[in-house]
Design an enzyme around this catalytic site. Structure first.
Site, PDB file in Angstrom:
ATOM      1  N   VAL A   6     -21.092   7.076   1.929  1.00 22.28           N
ATOM      2  CA  VAL A   6     -21.688   6.749   0.629  1.00 22.28           C
ATOM      3  C   VAL A   6     -20.922   7.434  -0.494  1.00 22.28           C
ATOM      4  O   VAL A   6     -21.477   8.032  -1.402  1.00 22.28           O
ATOM      5  CB  VAL A   6     -23.188   7.114   0.590  1.00 22.28           C
ATOM      6  CG1 VAL A   6     -23.985   6.132   1.416  1.00 22.28           C
ATOM      7  CG2 VAL A   6     -23.447   8.546   1.074  1.00 22.28           C
TER       8      VAL A   6
ATOM      9  N   LYS B  62       0.861  -1.175   0.000  1.00 21.75           N
ATOM     10  CA  LYS B  62       0.000   0.000   0.000  1.00 21.75           C
ATOM     11  C   LYS B  62       0.899   1.227   0.000  1.00 21.75           C
ATOM     12  O   LYS B  62       2.031   1.180   0.502  1.00 21.75           O
ATOM     13  CB  LYS B  62      -0.884   0.033   1.249  1.00 21.75           C
ATOM     14  CG  LYS B  62      -2.161   0.833   1.067  1.00 21.75           C
ATOM     15  CD  LYS B  62      -3.221   0.037   0.319  1.00 21.75           C
ATOM     16  CE  LYS B  62      -4.551   0.764   0.337  1.00 21.75           C
ATOM     17  NZ  LYS B  62      -5.628  -0.054  -0.247  1.00 21.75           N
TER      18      LYS B  62
ATOM     19  N   VAL C 240     -17.564   3.733  -2.880  1.00 23.61           N
ATOM     20  CA  VAL C 240     -18.141   2.392  -2.826  1.00 23.61           C
ATOM     21  C   VAL C 240     -19.558   2.412  -2.270  1.00 23.61           C
ATOM     22  O   VAL C 240     -20.443   1.709  -2.769  1.00 23.61           O
ATOM     23  CB  VAL C 240     -17.256   1.459  -1.962  1.00 23.61           C
ATOM     24  CG1 VAL C 240     -17.888   0.084  -1.831  1.00 23.61           C
ATOM     25  CG2 VAL C 240     -15.861   1.349  -2.562  1.00 23.61           C
ATOM     26  N   GLY C 241     -19.772   3.215  -1.235  1.00 17.69           N
ATOM     27  CA  GLY C 241     -21.042   3.186  -0.524  1.00 17.69           C
ATOM     28  C   GLY C 241     -22.253   3.439  -1.395  1.00 17.69           C
ATOM     29  O   GLY C 241     -23.294   2.792  -1.239  1.00 17.69           O
ATOM     30  N   HIS C 242     -22.133   4.378  -2.363  1.00 17.40           N
ATOM     31  CA  HIS C 242     -23.321   4.678  -3.168  1.00 17.40           C
ATOM     32  C   HIS C 242     -23.661   3.542  -4.120  1.00 17.40           C
ATOM     33  O   HIS C 242     -24.836   3.303  -4.412  1.00 17.40           O
ATOM     34  CB  HIS C 242     -23.167   6.013  -3.903  1.00 17.40           C
ATOM     35  CG  HIS C 242     -22.384   5.970  -5.170  1.00 17.40           C
ATOM     36  ND1 HIS C 242     -21.007   5.986  -5.193  1.00 17.40           N
ATOM     37  CD2 HIS C 242     -22.782   5.916  -6.473  1.00 17.40           C
ATOM     38  CE1 HIS C 242     -20.589   5.970  -6.446  1.00 17.40           C
ATOM     39  NE2 HIS C 242     -21.634   5.905  -7.237  1.00 17.40           N
TER      40      HIS C 242
END
Length: 380
Positions: free
Chosen positions: A196, A95, A199-201
């Site tokens: 959101v 990462k 990814v969340g949406h």
């Protein structure tokens, strides 16, 4: 390019890098990158190449200190080793973090300088998008290195990896519903999504289509408004505290790490939440939270297992991206999640521990194959 130099890490950080701390395994390589001209300050952490080159995204974030950035890079890279192992990929874990405000500090020269540092590792680390970086950023990074994924379709890439990340989380949530309630569906369940954004949406879209009642919160008004526009039926609450106490069946942390603290778990337990399954990395604030969740009867789907759809998507670029092939691989997150729950129940351990053991077993067994020398191989 100007220099690579050493900062003065907080006490205990070097013991983590060298494997003399509590986790006892350490990192293979940590590179501190500084380019004065562009203002780049970055850290690349290679945790393990036991299964292959280390693949993991680049996070661009305004850390309070360099030490915080280093700690995040170490945590995230270790998580990628386990994520890639459990996803069945022939890739290790790494990462990178870039210190700064992506809305104010990001520029072409900085991204290209970062790309040159990635190139200097000669393929040991392959980068991609993460918080604060986007497909168009990877196209700029790729002007200086070939070791980059998550590129735009115009350049042969997979595009937005959030699509399959959300799809994979949804598969993990379906598996959690199967394990908890006997049916692989969220229909009729109340699901709270904290965060959101990228990814969340997308996850909200899957949940609404499946018949769930969805409650969301986000610090970004723009992110909330985007969800409202697409799904007017979704309920919005002021903050995560309100979300946690709103009688959820499922809690989905989809923002930054450390979402599951002692206090959070206590609130979830008191509110009767049955499942935690979300997209955020490193959700457990500290060791022991996974046991607290289990003791309270809350089924926890390990984060690096269910959110691996994104890395599956960008890893597929290495072969020449095919969306259907990548999606088929991400669909298997459902089966792997059920396997982890079964192993955890059989061994009397939390699912997070069962997932760690399975990932470690694969890394151990595959890395041991290096003892079988190939005729043309040269010792390095």
């Amino acid at each position: 390019m100007t220099d690579v130099h050493t900062t003065h890490p907080a006490p205990g950080v070097l013991s983590r890098i060298f494997g003399t701390g509590q986790d006892g395994e350490g990192h293979e390589q940590v590179v501190l990158c500084h380019d004065r001209t562009s203002g780049l300050k970055a850290i690349i952490a290679v945790h393990s190449t036991a299964l292959g080159p280390a693949l993991g995204g680049t996070r661009f974030f305004p850390y309070g200190t360099e030490e915080e950035a280093l700690q995040d890079a170490l945590n995230l890279s270790r998580g990628m080793s386990y994520k890639n192992a459990l996803a069945g990929l022939d890739l290790g874990g790494g990462k990178a973090v870039i210190i700064g405000d992506p809305d104010k500090d990001k520029n072409e020269a900085m991204l290209r300088a970062y790309g040159r540092f990635v190139e200097s590792l000669r393929g040991r680390y392959i980068t991609a998008c993460d918080v604060g970086t986007y497909v168009q950023d990877m196209d700029v990074v790729a002007r200086e290195t070939s070791h980059v994924t998550g590129r735009s379709p115009e350049h042969g890439g997979a595009g937005d990896s959030s699509i399959l990340t959300a799809f994979g989380v949804f598969q993990g949530m379906r598996a959690s519903a199967r394990a908890r309630w006997g049916q692989p569906t969220l229909r009729g369940r109340r699901v709270g999504v904290s965060g959101v954004g990228k990814v969340g949406h997308y996850l909200v879209g899957h949940l609404v289509a499946d018949g769930a009642t969805v409650v969301v919160t986000d610090v970004s008004e723009a992110a909330v408004n985007r969800v409202r526009a697409a799904h007017p039926e979704v309920e919005v609450v002021a903050d995560t505290a309100a979300l946690l106490s709103s009688a959820l069946d499922v809690y989905a942390p989809c923002a930054l790490g450390g979402a599951l603290t002692d206090d959070t778990v206590a609130v979830l337990g008191a509110a009767g939440t049955a499942v935690v399954c979300g997209a955020a990395n490193n959700q457990l604030a500290h060791p022991g939270v996974e046991k607290d969740l289990a003791d309270r009867g809350i089924l926890y789907a390990p984060d690096y297992l269910v959110n691996s759809g994104g890395v599956i998507q960008v890893a597929d670029e290495i072969e020449g991206f095919n969306f259907d092939r990548a999606k088929n691989k991400a669909t298997k997150i459902f089966d792997t999640t059920l396997e982890i729950f079964t192993r955890a129940a059989a061994d009397g351990i939390p699912p997070a521990v069962a997932a760690d053991r399975l990932a470690e077993k694969r890394m151990r067994e595959i890395s041991a194959l290096r003892s079988v020398l190939l005729p043309a191989a040269r010792r390095s």
